[in-house]
Design an enzyme around this catalytic site. Structure first.
Site, PDB file in Angstrom:
ATOM      1  N   GLN A   3       0.842  -1.203   0.000  1.00  0.00           N
ATOM      2  CA  GLN A   3       0.000   0.000   0.000  1.00  0.00           C
ATOM      3  C   GLN A   3       0.873   1.247   0.000  1.00  0.00           C
ATOM      4  OE1 GLN A   3      -3.123  -0.094   3.026  1.00  0.00           O
ATOM      5  NE2 GLN A   3      -3.232  -2.304   2.948  1.00  0.00           N
ATOM      6  N   TYR A  52       3.299   3.503   5.719  1.00  0.00           N
ATOM      7  CA  TYR A  52       2.644   4.792   5.992  1.00  0.00           C
ATOM      8  C   TYR A  52       3.639   5.707   6.699  1.00  0.00           C
ATOM      9  CZ  TYR A  52      -1.668   2.945   4.229  1.00  0.00           C
ATOM     10  OH  TYR A  52      -2.625   2.428   3.384  1.00  0.00           O
ATOM     11  N   ARG A  66       3.278   7.846  15.626  1.00  0.00           N
ATOM     12  CA  ARG A  66       3.788   6.609  16.227  1.00  0.00           C
ATOM     13  C   ARG A  66       4.733   6.936  17.385  1.00  0.00           C
ATOM     14  NH1 ARG A  66       3.213   4.338  10.747  1.00  0.00           N
ATOM     15  NH2 ARG A  66       5.163   5.190   9.975  1.00  0.00           N
ATOM     16  N   ASP A  76      -3.653  -6.248  17.214  1.00  0.00           N
ATOM     17  CA  ASP A  76      -3.801  -5.640  15.888  1.00  0.00           C
ATOM     18  C   ASP A  76      -5.109  -6.093  15.258  1.00  0.00           C
ATOM     19  OD1 ASP A  76      -1.348  -4.408  15.928  1.00  0.00           O
ATOM     20  OD2 ASP A  76      -0.321  -5.933  14.732  1.00  0.00           O
ATOM     21  N   ASP A  90      -6.914   4.177  13.037  1.00  0.00           N
ATOM     22  CA  ASP A  90      -6.301   4.800  11.850  1.00  0.00           C
ATOM     23  C   ASP A  90      -6.877   4.166  10.591  1.00  0.00           C
ATOM     24  OD1 ASP A  90      -4.682   6.323  10.215  1.00  0.00           O
ATOM     25  OD2 ASP A  90      -2.948   5.000  10.403  1.00  0.00           O
ATOM     26  N   CYS A 116      -7.305  10.293   7.476  1.00  0.00           N
ATOM     27  CA  CYS A 116      -6.498  10.656   6.303  1.00  0.00           C
ATOM     28  C   CYS A 116      -7.414  11.016   5.137  1.00  0.00           C
ATOM     29  CB  CYS A 116      -5.543   9.526   5.930  1.00  0.00           C
ATOM     30  SG  CYS A 116      -6.384   8.003   5.516  1.00  0.00           S
TER      31      CYS A 116
HETATM   32  N1  SAH Z   1      -1.928   2.632  10.939  1.00  0.00           N
HETATM   33  C1  SAH Z   1      -1.235   2.047   9.821  1.00  0.00           C
HETATM   34  C2  SAH Z   1      -1.836   2.442   8.505  1.00  0.00           C
HETATM   35  C3  SAH Z   1      -3.284   2.049   8.357  1.00  0.00           C
HETATM   36  S1  SAH Z   1      -3.792   2.004   6.687  1.00  0.00           S
HETATM   37  C4  SAH Z   1       0.248   2.391   9.875  1.00  0.00           C
HETATM   38  O1  SAH Z   1       0.650   3.261  10.681  1.00  0.00           O
HETATM   39  O2  SAH Z   1       1.008   1.810   9.136  1.00  0.00           O
HETATM   40  C5  SAH Z   1      -5.369   1.335   6.814  1.00  0.00           C
HETATM   41  C6  SAH Z   1      -5.425  -0.167   7.057  1.00  0.00           C
HETATM   42  O3  SAH Z   1      -6.800  -0.483   7.259  1.00  0.00           O
HETATM   43  C7  SAH Z   1      -4.956  -1.058   5.932  1.00  0.00           C
HETATM   44  O4  SAH Z   1      -4.012  -1.967   6.395  1.00  0.00           O
HETATM   45  C8  SAH Z   1      -6.211  -1.810   5.461  1.00  0.00           C
HETATM   46  O5  SAH Z   1      -5.956  -3.175   5.118  1.00  0.00           O
HETATM   47  C9  SAH Z   1      -7.057  -1.755   6.688  1.00  0.00           C
HETATM   48  N2  SAH Z   1      -8.518  -1.818   6.485  1.00  0.00           N
HETATM   49  C10 SAH Z   1      -9.260  -1.291   5.504  1.00  0.00           C
HETATM   50  N3  SAH Z   1     -10.571  -1.512   5.731  1.00  0.00           N
HETATM   51  C11 SAH Z   1     -10.653  -2.194   6.907  1.00  0.00           C
HETATM   52  C12 SAH Z   1     -11.722  -2.702   7.687  1.00  0.00           C
HETATM   53  N4  SAH Z   1     -12.985  -2.547   7.317  1.00  0.00           N
HETATM   54  N5  SAH Z   1     -11.413  -3.342   8.848  1.00  0.00           N
HETATM   55  C13 SAH Z   1     -10.141  -3.520   9.241  1.00  0.00           C
HETATM   56  N6  SAH Z   1      -9.088  -3.053   8.523  1.00  0.00           N
HETATM   57  C14 SAH Z   1      -9.335  -2.401   7.392  1.00  0.00           C
END
Ligand code: SAH
Length: 402
Positions: free
Chosen positions: A205, A210, A217, A253, A309, A349
């Site tokens: 992604q 990210y 963080r 997680d 997030d 975001c």
């Molecule tokens: N906090 C992370 C970035 C999150 S990006 C970091 O710091 O790296 C958003 C994430 O949400 C992605 O991994 C995606 O797979 C997940 N996602 C998207 N829709 C979701 C849902 N309905 N339930 C759980 N996860 C989801």
């Protein structure tokens, strides 16, 4: 770059657009053109004049999109020769010059419009660079951009990523193509604040990680001592690793993607030499985090720190209202799971949801909970992710203590 033999493409634009461009906004919309000297081609340089025929600026032309020019420069006329482009890249690199020490070798080197490179992002992951293009205006110049990067940023390989909307039009380039160096034989590992993370720069992604959440963080790490942490929408465990290093007792997680959860497990494994991280209990749950929070809110589970997030909930303007409600709902359910003195970290975001709309939705959820709470802080864009105009200002976060 690109010496154009045909006469330059000249545009005259509306008064309103003139004001917008002069204020530093980087987009000229196609309905703002009053006069055009000839049909333009994708990515060619367009020169913009004001109503009094004075030079106003230059940018890359797009004959197809609603944004017809992405600005490179406003102010005095200047020849955009190779020296100019070199300097233009140096300026972006210089903005990061003293931001990071050797403990962080993954960060953004160039952040699109806000660094004067509209629709172009360059991220560094140790000696791997990932160049991501969001508009086809760069395609005619891509080889030259790559040469410029090669001159100024030492690297082992350079990977090209194309945003979804241009993948079909980007011939002869392909998504994930290795533009320089060899394809990585194993996952690329880099350091962020001394924590090791691996990325899939070819398929992952964004550009693999990210990077925009680094400062949040770091804050989460500072709040984690002795806490049970829930990381909803965890992706590859960025927040989780910092929480673990900050002394969290456990981290749970949640992500809907099994790849993301596997990546998080691998990232934990990469850092087990750190005794604090290895002591932290790490659990992953493959689930829809919206549903999980909704159903778990009435259970007996509880946490001391919850990070929300989610991915962008409003990719289009019409999704805005719904997104604001969803942020509120997420926060309401998360608050139910928070123990006394628990901390909620809620992030957004969504570019189409403004900072105040987002912050208010979370604050309202907190008020409706009936629990006393204190706002610890709000955060926005980090220095390697500058946002110089409203549409670029997508990242916001709020920290509440209950
Ligand atoms: N906090 C992370 C970035 C999150 S990006 C970091 O710091 O790296 C958003 C994430 O949400 C992605 O991994 C995606 O797979 C997940 N996602 C998207 N829709 C979701 C849902 N309905 N339930 C759980 N996860 C989801």
């Amino acid at each position: 770059m690109n010496s154009e033999s045909t006469p330059s493409l000249k545009l005259r634009i509306s008064q309103k657009a003139e004001t917008i461009l002069r204020s530093g906004h980087p987009w000229l919309l196609s309905d703002s053109i009053r006069e055009q000297s000839r049909p333009g081609t994708m990515g060619e340089l367009a020169i913009i004049y004001d109503r009094k025929d004075r030079f106003l600026g230059m940018g890359l032309f797009d004959p197809e999109g609603p944004i017809c020019v992405r600005m490179l420069r406003t102010g005095k006329p200047q020849k955009l020769d190779r020296a100019w482009w070199q300097q233009h890249l140096t300026a972006a690199l210089d903005r990061r010059r003293n931001l990071f020490d050797a403990q962080t070798n993954g960060y953004r080197l160039c952040n699109g419009e806000s660094d004067g490179w509209p629709g172009l992002v360059l991220d560094r992951y140790d000696s791997t660079l990932v160049l991501k293009i969001y508009t086809t205006v760069w395609l005619p110049r891509l080889n030259e951009v790559v040469e410029l990067i090669a001159e100024q940023v030492p690297h082992e390989r350079l990977i090209l990523r194309l945003s979804r909307n241009i993948q079909d039009q980007a011939l002869p380039f392909t998504e994930g193509q290795i533009l320089r160096g060899a394809a990585p034989l194993e996952p690329v590992v880099f350091l962020e604040s001394g924590i090791r993370f691996e990325i899939d720069g070819v398929r992952g992604q964004k550009t693999g990680f990210y990077l925009d959440q680094r400062e949040n963080r770091r804050l989460v790490e500072s709040f984690s001592q002795g806490r049970r942490v829930l990381n909803a929408f965890s992706f590859s465990g960025g927040f989780s690793l910092y929480a673990a290093r900050g002394g969290a007792v456990s981290v749970t997680d949640l992500d809907i993607s099994p790849h993301a959860l596997t990546a998080a497990n691998r990232n934990f494994a990469l850092n087990l030499h750190d005794p604090t991280i290895s002591r932290c209990l790490h659990e992953s749950v493959k689930t829809d985090a919206f549903d999980w929070l909704n159903s778990t809110a009435t259970s007996s589970r509880s946490f001391d720190l919850i990070i929300l997030d989610p991915p962008s909930l409003a990719r289009r303007e019409f999704e805005r209202t719904q997104a604001i409600r969803a942020y509120g709902r997420l926060a309401r359910n998360a608050i139910k799971l928070l123990r006394p003195k628990g901390i909620l970290v809620a992030c957004s975001c969504s570019a189409h949801v403004s900072t105040s709309e987002f912050l208010d939705s979370v604050r309202n959820a907190a008020t409706q909970s009936g629990r006393p709470f204190m706002e610890l802080q709000t955060t926005g864009h980090a220095a390697d992710h500058p946002a110089t105009f409203p549409e670029a200002n997508y990242l916001k976060a709020i920290y509440l203590c209950f």
